[in-house]
Scaffold this motif. Structure first.
Motif, PDB file in Angstrom:
ATOM      1  N   LEU A 177      33.316  31.173  35.183  1.00 36.27           N
ATOM      2  CA  LEU A 177      32.742  32.484  35.373  1.00 36.27           C
ATOM      3  C   LEU A 177      31.248  32.375  35.156  1.00 36.27           C
ATOM      4  O   LEU A 177      30.751  31.436  34.554  1.00 36.27           O
ATOM      5  N   SER A 178      30.513  33.399  35.593  1.00 33.60           N
ATOM      6  CA  SER A 178      29.066  33.352  35.480  1.00 33.60           C
ATOM      7  C   SER A 178      28.602  33.350  34.034  1.00 33.60           C
ATOM      8  O   SER A 178      27.479  32.984  33.743  1.00 33.60           O
ATOM      9  N   ASP A 179      29.448  33.751  33.075  1.00 40.45           N
ATOM     10  CA  ASP A 179      29.045  33.720  31.674  1.00 40.45           C
ATOM     11  C   ASP A 179      29.529  32.448  30.977  1.00 40.45           C
ATOM     12  O   ASP A 179      29.429  32.325  29.765  1.00 40.45           O
ATOM     13  N   GLY A 180      30.072  31.496  31.737  1.00 47.83           N
ATOM     14  CA  GLY A 180      30.444  30.221  31.172  1.00 47.83           C
ATOM     15  C   GLY A 180      31.905  30.075  30.827  1.00 47.83           C
ATOM     16  O   GLY A 180      32.361  28.982  30.498  1.00 47.83           O
ATOM     17  N   GLU A 181      32.696  31.142  30.884  1.00 41.98           N
ATOM     18  CA  GLU A 181      34.104  31.054  30.551  1.00 41.98           C
ATOM     19  C   GLU A 181      34.868  30.433  31.717  1.00 41.98           C
ATOM     20  O   GLU A 181      34.569  30.703  32.874  1.00 41.98           O
ATOM     21  N   PRO A 182      35.870  29.583  31.445  1.00 39.42           N
ATOM     22  CA  PRO A 182      36.611  28.936  32.531  1.00 39.42           C
ATOM     23  C   PRO A 182      37.419  29.931  33.338  1.00 39.42           C
ATOM     24  O   PRO A 182      37.949  30.892  32.804  1.00 39.42           O
ATOM     25  N   LEU A 183      37.521  29.690  34.637  1.00 37.28           N
ATOM     26  CA  LEU A 183      38.342  30.538  35.490  1.00 37.28           C
ATOM     27  C   LEU A 183      39.807  30.411  35.099  1.00 37.28           C
ATOM     28  O   LEU A 183      40.282  29.335  34.779  1.00 37.28           O
ATOM     29  N   LYS A 184      40.514  31.519  35.159  1.00 34.02           N
ATOM     30  CA  LYS A 184      41.927  31.525  34.812  1.00 34.02           C
ATOM     31  C   LYS A 184      42.808  31.691  36.042  1.00 34.02           C
ATOM     32  O   LYS A 184      44.013  31.759  35.925  1.00 34.02           O
ATOM     33  N   VAL A 185      42.188  31.783  37.214  1.00 34.90           N
ATOM     34  CA  VAL A 185      42.994  31.784  38.426  1.00 34.90           C
ATOM     35  C   VAL A 185      43.535  30.372  38.619  1.00 34.90           C
ATOM     36  O   VAL A 185      42.969  29.394  38.148  1.00 34.90           O
ATOM     37  N   ASP A 186      44.673  30.275  39.302  1.00 34.90           N
ATOM     38  CA  ASP A 186      45.253  28.969  39.564  1.00 34.90           C
ATOM     39  C   ASP A 186      44.532  28.315  40.731  1.00 34.90           C
ATOM     40  O   ASP A 186      44.478  28.887  41.821  1.00 34.90           O
ATOM     41  N   LYS A 187      44.005  27.125  40.515  1.00 38.21           N
ATOM     42  CA  LYS A 187      43.210  26.478  41.544  1.00 38.21           C
ATOM     43  C   LYS A 187      43.750  25.083  41.851  1.00 38.21           C
ATOM     44  O   LYS A 187      44.000  24.289  40.944  1.00 38.21           O
ATOM     45  N   GLY A 188      43.907  24.810  43.137  1.00 38.54           N
ATOM     46  CA  GLY A 188      44.259  23.475  43.555  1.00 38.54           C
ATOM     47  C   GLY A 188      43.004  22.777  44.024  1.00 38.54           C
ATOM     48  O   GLY A 188      41.887  23.217  43.783  1.00 38.54           O
ATOM     49  N   VAL A 189      43.174  21.664  44.715  1.00 39.18           N
ATOM     50  CA  VAL A 189      42.021  20.921  45.203  1.00 39.18           C
ATOM     51  C   VAL A 189      41.245  21.755  46.207  1.00 39.18           C
ATOM     52  O   VAL A 189      40.011  21.792  46.194  1.00 39.18           O
ATOM     53  N   LEU A 190      41.961  22.440  47.089  1.00 39.59           N
ATOM     54  CA  LEU A 190      41.307  23.230  48.128  1.00 39.59           C
ATOM     55  C   LEU A 190      41.627  24.714  48.046  1.00 39.59           C
ATOM     56  O   LEU A 190      41.022  25.503  48.761  1.00 39.59           O
ATOM     57  N   ASN A 191      42.569  25.100  47.189  1.00 44.37           N
ATOM     58  CA  ASN A 191      43.054  26.472  47.217  1.00 44.37           C
ATOM     59  C   ASN A 191      42.830  27.219  45.910  1.00 44.37           C
ATOM     60  O   ASN A 191      42.704  26.623  44.842  1.00 44.37           O
ATOM     61  N   VAL A 192      42.804  28.548  46.022  1.00 50.30           N
ATOM     62  CA  VAL A 192      42.692  29.439  44.867  1.00 50.30           C
ATOM     63  C   VAL A 192      43.813  30.458  44.966  1.00 50.30           C
ATOM     64  O   VAL A 192      44.098  30.987  46.043  1.00 50.30           O
ATOM     65  N   GLU A 193      44.458  30.736  43.832  1.00 50.26           N
ATOM     66  CA  GLU A 193      45.543  31.713  43.792  1.00 50.26           C
ATOM     67  C   GLU A 193      45.164  32.819  42.814  1.00 50.26           C
ATOM     68  O   GLU A 193      44.862  32.553  41.652  1.00 50.26           O
ATOM     69  N   VAL A 194      45.168  34.052  43.281  1.00 45.20           N
ATOM     70  CA  VAL A 194      44.768  35.194  42.461  1.00 45.20           C
ATOM     71  C   VAL A 194      45.842  36.271  42.536  1.00 45.20           C
ATOM     72  O   VAL A 194      46.334  36.592  43.617  1.00 45.20           O
ATOM     73  N   THR A 195      46.200  36.848  41.391  1.00 45.25           N
ATOM     74  CA  THR A 195      47.185  37.925  41.345  1.00 45.25           C
ATOM     75  C   THR A 195      46.516  39.224  40.920  1.00 45.25           C
ATOM     76  O   THR A 195      45.861  39.282  39.884  1.00 45.25           O
ATOM     77  N   ILE A 196      46.678  40.269  41.749  1.00 48.40           N
ATOM     78  CA  ILE A 196      46.104  41.590  41.486  1.00 48.40           C
ATOM     79  C   ILE A 196      47.216  42.519  41.014  1.00 48.40           C
ATOM     80  O   ILE A 196      48.263  42.620  41.659  1.00 48.40           O
ATOM     81  N   PRO A 197      47.036  43.195  39.870  1.00 47.26           N
ATOM     82  CA  PRO A 197      48.088  44.074  39.324  1.00 47.26           C
ATOM     83  C   PRO A 197      48.500  45.174  40.297  1.00 47.26           C
ATOM     84  O   PRO A 197      47.704  45.639  41.123  1.00 47.26           O
ATOM     85  N   GLY A 198      49.746  45.599  40.172  1.00 45.67           N
ATOM     86  CA  GLY A 198      50.278  46.627  41.055  1.00 45.67           C
ATOM     87  C   GLY A 198      49.583  47.961  40.939  1.00 45.67           C
ATOM     88  O   GLY A 198      49.631  48.777  41.873  1.00 45.67           O
ATOM     89  N   THR A 199      48.908  48.214  39.804  1.00 48.95           N
ATOM     90  CA  THR A 199      48.219  49.492  39.630  1.00 48.95           C
ATOM     91  C   THR A 199      47.126  49.703  40.674  1.00 48.95           C
ATOM     92  O   THR A 199      46.766  50.843  40.978  1.00 48.95           O
ATOM     93  N   PHE A 200      46.593  48.619  41.217  1.00 48.19           N
ATOM     94  CA  PHE A 200      45.558  48.730  42.239  1.00 48.19           C
ATOM     95  C   PHE A 200      46.123  49.174  43.588  1.00 48.19           C
ATOM     96  O   PHE A 200      45.377  49.508  44.497  1.00 48.19           O
ATOM     97  N   PHE A 201      47.444  49.170  43.719  1.00 53.75           N
ATOM     98  CA  PHE A 201      48.055  49.493  45.004  1.00 53.75           C
ATOM     99  C   PHE A 201      48.951  50.728  44.944  1.00 53.75           C
ATOM    100  O   PHE A 201      49.746  50.956  45.849  1.00 53.75           O
ATOM    101  N   GLU A 202      48.821  51.498  43.863  1.00 49.28           N
ATOM    102  CA  GLU A 202      49.655  52.695  43.720  1.00 49.28           C
ATOM    103  C   GLU A 202      49.438  53.647  44.892  1.00 49.28           C
ATOM    104  O   GLU A 202      48.304  53.941  45.274  1.00 49.28           O
ATOM    105  N   GLY A 203      50.550  54.119  45.474  1.00 50.08           N
ATOM    106  CA  GLY A 203      50.464  55.049  46.590  1.00 50.08           C
ATOM    107  C   GLY A 203      50.209  54.395  47.932  1.00 50.08           C
ATOM    108  O   GLY A 203      50.084  55.081  48.950  1.00 50.08           O
TER     109      GLY A 203
END
Length: 210
Positions: free
Chosen positions: A43-69
């Motif tokens: 992250l820009s503040d120096g903390e390690p990313l917690k998304v799952d990352k492969g050699v070429l890929n990134v995996e991100v999970t967005i909570p269901g609350t963002f998709f309500e309705g």
């Protein structure tokens, strides 16, 4: 009712996904370049990313609350049409996006530029006349709005905090912040003496109101 200058979450997502789907003919070369990078991006503040990352890929999970309705199947279909290689609907209502590192980096850049543009619009808009300045930290987890106290207390300009919070939370989630820990704090200060007039913490304050 005041016009909200911040782009709604799903529209913003659509714009970003569309941007990531452009220049596909260049993607192969870009992916080869990013493959050589360390898998310990931060992250820009120096903390390690917690998304799952492969050699070429990134995996991100967005909570269901963002998709309500929303029609989740439609959201998934649009994401795939816009270039995301895999989109998974999880049992808890969340959605997992799997994309190349090139797509992820471009998405983050587009989102950052969009937030900064929205901040500038808030600062100059007549719709939020009491707001004189807006500052923010590097991870968009905190925004400070300097306001004319008298004008602010006789207005509905707190609505500006909602748009900033939505985009700030979205930015954090795609940048690897734990879905259980992401927050955006919006602070309203008196421009004349720095007095804190109001502080809103998202999503905590929204959950309390519910």
């Amino acid at each position: 009712m005041k016009k909200i200058l911040i782009v709604p979450f799903l529209l913003l997502l659509s714009i970003l996904l569309a941007a990531c789907s452009q220049d596909k003919e260049k993607e192969s070369g870009v992916e080869k370049e990013v493959a050589a990078e360390s898998s310990t991006d931060s992250l820009s503040d120096g903390e390690p990313l917690k998304v799952d990352k492969g050699v070429l890929n990134v995996e991100v999970t967005i909570p269901g609350t963002f998709f309500e309705g929303q029609d989740i199947d439609k959201v998934i279909a649009e994401a795939k049409n816009d270039g995301i290689k895999e989109v998974i609907k999880n049992e808890d209502g969340s959605i997992t996006y799997k994309m190349s590192k090139a797509e992820h980096k471009k998405m983050m850049k587009e989102l950052e530029e969009g937030i900064i543009k929205s901040v500038e619009e808030i600062k100059t808009s007549e719709d939020f006349s009491s707001i004189k300045d807006v500052s923010y930290n590097k991870t968009f987890s905190e925004f400070t709005l300097s306001v004319n106290k008298e004008e602010f207390e006789n207005s509905l300009d707190t609505i500006a905090s909602f748009g900033l919070a939505i985009t700030g939370m979205y930015y954090q989630l795609f940048n690897g912040v734990d879905p259980e820990k992401y927050k955006v704090t919006v602070i309203f200060k008196n421009e004349s003496n720095g007095e804190v007039i109001n502080t809103i913490v998202y999503p905590d304050d929204l959950n309390e109101k519910k």
